[in-house]
Scaffold this motif. Structure first.
Motif, short mmCIF file in Angstrom:
data_model
loop_
_atom_site.label_atom_id
_atom_site.label_comp_id
_atom_site.label_asym_id
_atom_site.label_seq_id
_atom_site.Cartn_x
_atom_site.Cartn_y
_atom_site.Cartn_z
N GLY A 194 20.40 6.27 10.89
CA GLY A 194 19.97 5.97 9.36
C GLY A 194 18.56 6.35 9.82
O GLY A 194 17.84 5.82 8.76
N GLY A 195 18.52 5.01 11.04
CA GLY A 195 16.58 4.00 11.17
C GLY A 195 16.46 3.24 10.66
O GLY A 195 15.60 2.69 10.82
N GLY A 196 17.62 2.19 10.20
CA GLY A 196 17.84 0.82 9.37
C GLY A 196 17.52 0.25 10.65
O GLY A 196 16.50 -1.19 10.31
N PHE A 197 17.82 0.06 11.53
CA PHE A 197 17.49 -1.02 13.36
C PHE A 197 15.91 -0.92 12.77
O PHE A 197 15.34 -1.70 13.95
N LEU A 198 15.17 0.24 12.96
CA LEU A 198 13.48 -0.19 12.87
C LEU A 198 12.90 -0.72 11.43
O LEU A 198 12.04 -1.10 11.60
N MET A 199 13.41 0.25 10.89
CA MET A 199 12.88 0.56 8.70
C MET A 199 12.95 -0.97 8.82
O MET A 199 11.77 -1.25 8.49
N THR A 200 14.03 -1.75 8.83
CA THR A 200 14.36 -3.39 8.37
C THR A 200 13.45 -4.15 8.66
O THR A 200 12.84 -4.73 7.95
N PRO A 201 13.15 -4.35 9.82
CA PRO A 201 11.99 -4.86 10.99
C PRO A 201 10.40 -4.66 10.72
O PRO A 201 10.17 -5.79 10.21
N LEU A 202 10.18 -3.40 9.70
CA LEU A 202 9.09 -2.95 9.89
C LEU A 202 8.96 -3.67 8.38
O LEU A 202 7.42 -3.88 8.64
N LEU A 203 9.83 -3.54 7.31
CA LEU A 203 9.13 -3.42 5.84
C LEU A 203 9.06 -5.66 6.29
O LEU A 203 8.55 -5.18 5.52
N ILE A 204 9.66 -6.10 6.77
CA ILE A 204 9.76 -7.72 7.03
C ILE A 204 8.48 -8.32 6.94
O ILE A 204 7.78 -9.04 6.51
N MET A 205 7.89 -7.12 8.06
CA MET A 205 6.59 -7.49 9.16
C MET A 205 5.07 -7.13 7.77
O MET A 205 4.38 -7.66 7.96
N PHE A 206 6.28 -6.53 6.52
CA PHE A 206 4.75 -6.12 5.63
C PHE A 206 5.51 -6.50 3.93
O PHE A 206 4.82 -6.86 3.38
N ASN A 219 0.72 -1.55 -0.05
CA ASN A 219 -0.03 0.35 0.15
C ASN A 219 1.03 1.44 -0.25
O ASN A 219 1.73 1.23 0.93
N ILE A 220 0.72 2.26 -1.15
CA ILE A 220 1.70 3.38 -1.68
C ILE A 220 1.62 3.92 0.53
O ILE A 220 2.48 4.21 0.41
N LEU A 221 0.16 3.92 0.34
CA LEU A 221 0.10 5.35 1.46
C LEU A 221 1.10 4.31 3.04
O LEU A 221 1.89 5.50 3.03
N THR A 222 0.58 3.26 2.99
CA THR A 222 1.53 2.87 4.23
C THR A 222 3.14 2.68 4.56
O THR A 222 3.71 3.71 5.02
N ILE A 223 3.62 3.01 3.15
CA ILE A 223 5.17 3.32 2.53
C ILE A 223 5.04 4.41 2.91
O ILE A 223 6.57 4.30 3.45
N PHE A 224 4.58 4.98 2.59
CA PHE A 224 5.12 6.71 3.06
C PHE A 224 4.80 6.69 4.23
O PHE A 224 6.19 7.66 4.79
N GLY A 225 3.69 6.65 5.06
CA GLY A 225 4.01 6.93 5.87
C GLY A 225 4.99 6.47 7.54
O GLY A 225 5.86 6.72 7.75
N LEU A 226 5.36 5.20 6.82
CA LEU A 226 6.69 3.91 7.32
C LEU A 226 7.83 4.72 6.86
O LEU A 226 8.66 5.82 8.65
N GLY A 227 8.19 5.37 6.13
CA GLY A 227 9.21 6.39 5.62
C GLY A 227 8.58 7.61 6.55
O GLY A 227 10.31 7.88 6.42
N GLY A 228 7.64 8.31 6.22
CA GLY A 228 8.36 9.18 7.25
C GLY A 228 8.25 8.96 8.91
O GLY A 228 8.98 9.95 8.98
#
Lengths: 256, 310
Positions: B35-47, B14-23
Motif C-alpha cells: 500500500g505504501g502507507g509506511f512510506l507515504m505517512t512519514p513523507l506527508l508529515i515532513m510536508f 504545493n500541488i506538484l509536490t503532492i502529485f509527485g509524492l503520490g506518483g
C-alpha cells in the motif's frame, strides 16, 4: 515665600506635564488592520495583513498577534534502557495560545529587558499551565517553544516595525504581518504596545478573523456534519479515479 | 500559483509536490503490491500535514491506487480472489484483536516501546531474509555452470505439516493446494501486527504470501493489492466517521499521482523477474528499518511531540 511660590509652580507644571503626557498617550495609541478578515479559499497560500497606527513621537511600537488558548496533549520523549529514544509519558499544556507572533522595532533587541516584557515568551510561560505539575516546567516550555517555532506559529520578527514622519508630536507605524498557512480559522487578537522613556505607556488591540469560504468551507461542513456520507463519498471517488486511470491506460495500450 | 489549501489538514501544499509524492508511492505500490502507507505517512508529515490526517488521507488515496493496481493485475491474471478473500477475513479478525492488544499494552504503559521494537525487528527480519534469499536466487540464475539434475528432494517438515491440515483446497491462480486454515491464520497474524504497528501490513503480507503460502511473486502482488483495497475502504470510512481526519483534497491530489504511478509500476513489475522484485522490495524495507533505527538511537531535536504520530 518666593522660594515656596517657585516650588509650587514647578510642582504644578510637572503634574500638568504628567497629566498631559498620560492623556496624550491614551488618545494617540491606536491601530487598524487591513484586511481585518482573512479569507481562506481553495488556492489560499497564506497572506499578509497590514497593521498601521499611531503612537507618540518618541515612543516605540511592539505588535503581538495571539490565538485563543487551547489544551494540548503531548508526548514526552526520553531514553529507555540508556539506548533508545521514545515516548516516555504524556504531558498537557493548558491555556497555551495557538499562535504568538511578535513584531518588534529595531530599537528593542531584548524584549524581556524592555518595558514591553509582558509580551515576551518568558511572560507567557507564567500563564501556561503544564500538567502533571511535578514536571520540569522550564524544560518542557522550552521544548514546547521549539515545537511551535518549527511550525512558524510562535515567532519573533525583529526590526519589523517601520515609522512614518513626526506630525503634532505623534508618528505613524506600519507592520506587514505574514499569516502562515498553518494559522487555522478563528479569532485572533492583534495588540499594540507603546513604550516611552523606559515605561509601557499604553496598549491598544483589535480583533482579526480568519475564515474559510467557498469550497474549503463546504467540504469542512460536510466532513464534520455528515461524516459517514463524507467517508463513503471519498471512497467512491477514489475507486472511480482508480478505475478511470485503469481504463485510460488500457485504451492507450499502457502508456508509460 | 501551484498551492492548494487542505481544509482538514489546515495547511497549504504545493500541488506538484503532492502529485509527485503520490506518483512515487503509487509506482512502488504497482511494482511490489504494498500500500505504501509506511512510506507515504512519514513523507506527508515532513510536508507539514498532521500525523492523524496524513495516515487517514493516505488510506483514502490507497483505495484509488489499489483499485488501479488491482485492475491492471487482474487483466494480467495476477489476482487470486479466493486467497485474497481468506486473507482479508483473517486480517479483519486480526485487526480487531490487535486493537484490543494495543489497548492492553497502553494500559500497561509500555506500548510505545513495544511498537517501536516490533517495527524494527519486523522490518529488519523480513527485509534481511528477503534480501539474502533473493540474492541467492539471482546468483543461481547468473551462474553459467551446467545444471545437474539432482535426486528428488525430501519433503520438508513445514510442507508435511501443511499437507496434514484440514480443508485442503486448490488455489488455481496461485498454483498451490493448501489448507484454507492457512491463509486465515496468517491473515489474522498480519492483522494483529498491522494493528499494533498502525500500518496496512502490505510489507508483511507480501513476504508471508511468498515464503509461507508459497505463491508466485506476480500473483502475490496482484492479490496483495486486492486485499489492501478492501482494508483501506474500511479504514477510510471509519476514520472519516470517528476522527474527521480524512482530507479529501489531499487524498485526491495524491490519487492523481498514485493511480498513474500504480499503472506504470505494474508495467515495470511485469518486466522484472521475481527475485529482482524481491530484492528491490527488501532494499526498500531495510532502508525504512535503518531510518527507524536511527530515529530511535539519535537524540531528537525536540523532546516533546504532538500525540498521534509514531
Amino acid at each position: 515665600m518666593k522660594k515656596t511660590i517657585i516650588l509650587l509652580l514647578s510642582c504644578t507644571m510637572l503634574v500638568l506635564a504628567g497629566l498631559t503626557a498620560n492623556a496624550f498617550a491614551e488618545n494617540d495609541i491606536n491601530l487598524s488592520l487591513e484586511p481585518a478578515v482573512v479569507q481562506i479559499s481553495a488556492f489560499y497560500n497564506g497572506t499578509t495583513v497590514k497593521v498601521t497606527g499611531q503612537i507618540p513621537a518618541t515612543a516605540e511600537a511592539v505588535v503581538r498577534v495571539t490565538g485563543s488558548g487551547e489544551e494540548l496533549h503531548l508526548k514526552k520523549k526520553g531514553k529507555v534502557g540508556g539506548l533508545l529514544w521514545m515516548n516516555t509519558g504524556d504531558v498537557s499544556f493548558e491555556n497555551a495560545p495557538t499562535v504568538v507572533m511578535l513584531y518588534t522595532p529595531a530599537a528593542i533587541t531584548d524584549l524581556e529587558a524592555s518595558p514591553v516584557s509582558p509580551f515576551s515568551f518568558h511572560a507567557l510561560k507564567e500563564k501556561v499551565e503544564i500538567l502533571p505539575a511535578t514536571e520540569d516546567k522550564d524544560f518542557l516550555f522550552g521544548e514546547f517553544l521549539k515545537l511551535k517555532q518549527k511550525d512558524g506559529l510562535y515567532i519573533t520578527h525583529q526590526d519589523a516595525v517601520s515609522y512614518g514622519p513626526i506630525e503634532n508630536d505623534t508618528k505613524t507605524f506600519t507592520v506587514e504581518m505574514t499569516i502562515p498557512t498553518m494559522m487555522k480559522p478563528g479569532r485572533y487578537t492583534v495588540e499594540l504596545a507603546a513604550a516611552q522613556n523606559g515605561h509601557l505607556i499604553g496598549i491598544a488591540s483589535k480583533e482579526m478573523k480568519i475564515e474559510m469560504i467557498g469550497f474549503p468551507a463546504e467540504l469542512t461542513k460536510l466532513a464534520f456534519g455528515k461524516p459517514i456520507f463524507f467517508g463513503v463519498m471519498a471512497v467512491l471517488i477514489a475507486i472511480g479515479a482508480g478505475l478511470f486511470t485503469g481504463i485510460l491506460f488500457k485504451s492507450k495500450g499502457g502508456a508509460h | 500559483m501551484w498551492q492548494m489549501y487542505l481544509p482538514i489538514a489546515g495547511n497549504s501544499v504545493n500541488i506538484l509536490t503532492i502529485f509527485g509524492l503520490g506518483g512515487f508511492v503509487g509506482l512502488l505500490s504497482g511494482i511490489f503490491g504494498v500500500g505504501g502507507g509506511f512510506l507515504m505517512t512519514p513523507l506527508l508529515i515532513m510536508f507539514g500535514i498532521p500525523a492523524t490526517v496524513a495516515a487517514a488521507s493516505d488510506s483514502n488515496q490507497i483505495v484509488g491506487a489499489s483499485t488501479s493496481g488491482t485492475l491492471a493485475h487482474w487483466r494480467l491474471g495476477n489476482v487470486d480472489v479466493k486467497m485474497g478473500v481468506l486473507l482479508l477475513i483473517g486480517g479483519i479478525v486480526g485487526g480487531t484483536v490487535g486493537v484490543q492488544v494495543i489497548k492492553l499494552l497502553r494500559a500497561m504503559g509500555n506500548a510505545d516501546f513495544l511498537i517501536s521494537v516490533t517495527y524494527v525487528i519486523m522490518l529488519g527480519g523480513v527485509g534481511g531474509y528477503m534480501f539474502w534469499e533473493s540474492l541467492q536466487g539471482l546468483k543461481k540464475t547468473t551462474d553459467d555452470a551446467p545444471v545437474v539434475k539432482s535426486a528428488p528432494q525430501k519433503e520438508s517438515t513445514y510442507a508435511r505439516i501443511l499437507n496434514m491440515l484440514p480443508l485442503q483446497s486448490k488455489f488455481e491462480k496461485s498454483g498451490v493446494t493448501i489448507s484454507m486454515v492457512l491463509p486465515l491464520f496468517f491473515g489474522t497474524m498480519v492483522g494483529v501486527l498491522a494493528a499494533i504497528m498502525g500500518v496496512g501490513g502490505g510489507f508483511i503480507m507480501v513476504p508471508v504470501m511468498v515464503y509461507l503460502l508459497r505463491m508466485p511473486m506476480h500473483v502475490v502482488v496482484g492479490t496483495s493489492l486486492f486485499q489492501i483495497l478492501f482494508t483501506c475502504v474500511n479504514v477510510t470510512i471509519m476514520q472519516a466517521n470517528s476522527n474527521h481526519t480524512v482530507d479529501f483534497v489531499l487524498a485526491l491530489l495524491l490519487l492523481l499521482g498514485s493511480t498513474i504511478g500504480a499503472q506504470v509500476g505494474t508495467k515495470v513489475s511485469k518486466k522484472l523477474k521475481g527475485d529482482q522484485l524481491k530484492i528491490l522490495l527488501a532494499s526498500l524495507v531495510l532502508l525504512v528499518c535503518v531510518k527507524m533505527l536511527a530515529g530511535l538511537l539519535m537524540t531528537p531535536d525536540i523532546l516533546i511531540a504532538m500525540k498521534g504520530g509514531h
